[in-house]
Design a protein around this motif. Structure first.
Motif, short mmCIF file in Angstrom:
data_model
loop_
_atom_site.label_atom_id
_atom_site.label_comp_id
_atom_site.label_asym_id
_atom_site.label_seq_id
_atom_site.Cartn_x
_atom_site.Cartn_y
_atom_site.Cartn_z
N GLU A 96 20.54 53.33 17.44
CA GLU A 96 20.11 52.36 16.50
C GLU A 96 19.86 52.95 15.15
O GLU A 96 20.02 54.18 14.93
N LEU B 124 30.40 52.84 15.14
CA LEU B 124 29.40 52.47 16.20
C LEU B 124 30.14 52.47 17.47
O LEU B 124 29.52 53.10 18.68
N ALA C 218 32.20 49.44 12.35
CA ALA C 218 32.53 49.15 13.62
C ALA C 218 33.17 50.24 14.47
O ALA C 218 32.60 50.52 15.59
N SER D 205 22.28 48.26 6.35
CA SER D 205 23.57 47.77 6.29
C SER D 205 24.24 48.29 7.67
O SER D 205 23.64 49.00 8.51
N PRO D 206 25.18 47.11 7.99
CA PRO D 206 25.66 47.69 9.53
C PRO D 206 26.61 48.72 9.19
O PRO D 206 27.41 48.89 8.31
#
Length: 197
Positions: A43, A13, A10, A6-7
């Motif tokens: 990552e 990150l 935002a 899953s991302p």
């Protein structure tokens, strides 16, 4: 089958990318991170959940109770992970917490590679059991689930990362239904014996 990673949010990150470009890298207590020549990249974002099988507010069904503690990113420098970065949710949103290194970096990468070769598709998460100094790769069967919520389902897999507590083999996948009772026994103190005198 590949894992369904899953991302990360935002802002989480972005906070790690900002930290990688700041003096925080030079000030970090991570010699491997400070010594890397070349670019560093975050990552494999994984949601980090904390498990407490002794939680008095646990559901009456006796199922495990977890809470999202943050998102963890492996920081790659060249061919290998050299550190990890944790982010936490604050009242102002997701923010960078700290960099660290240690044996869980290579162990996480090894467990993920192992999970990628499995026949079943999973959503990878990290599950920490602080009272046992234990970290596992949690392979959640519902790949469409919100990675920030939920508890381990009985058929989910837990892959203990090395170093694992004595008697629990690292990098061996355990069904939650099989491993959770073992963890519960280790965490719950034995009842006090009453004196007969």
């Amino acid at each position: 089958m590949p894992l369904h990673v899953s991302p990360a949010p935002a802002p989480a990150l972005r906070s790690v990318l900002a930290a990688l470009g700041s003096p925080a890298v030079r000030e970090a207590h991570t010699p491997a991170l400070r010594s890397v020549q070349g670019p560093l990249s975050p990552e494999l974002p994984l949601p980090l959940h904390v498990l407490d099988v002794r939680d008095p507010a646990a559901p009456p069904s006796g199922g495990p109770r977890t809470r999202l503690a943050g998102w963890r990113f492996l920081i790659r420098g060249g061919e290998r992970p050299v550190a990890a970065a944790d982010t936490v949710l604050t009242p102002d949103g997701w923010t960078f917490s700290h960099f660290f290194e240690g044996p869980y970096l290579a162990s996480t990468e090894r467990a993920v590679r192992q999970a990628e070769s499995m026949a079943t598709r999973y959503q990878p998460r990290l599950l920490s059991v602080p009272d046992l100094y234990m970290l596992t790769l949690w392979l959640h069967g519902d790949t469409g689930a919100d990675p920030a919520t939920g508890a381990p389902a009985p058929a989910d897999l837990l892959v203990p990362l090395a170093p694992a507590p004595p008697g629990i083999a690292p990098h061996l996948p355990y069904r939650v239904a099989d491993l959770l009772p073992v963890l519960t026994l280790r965490l719950v103190p034995p009842p006090l014996l009453e004196s007969t005198a």
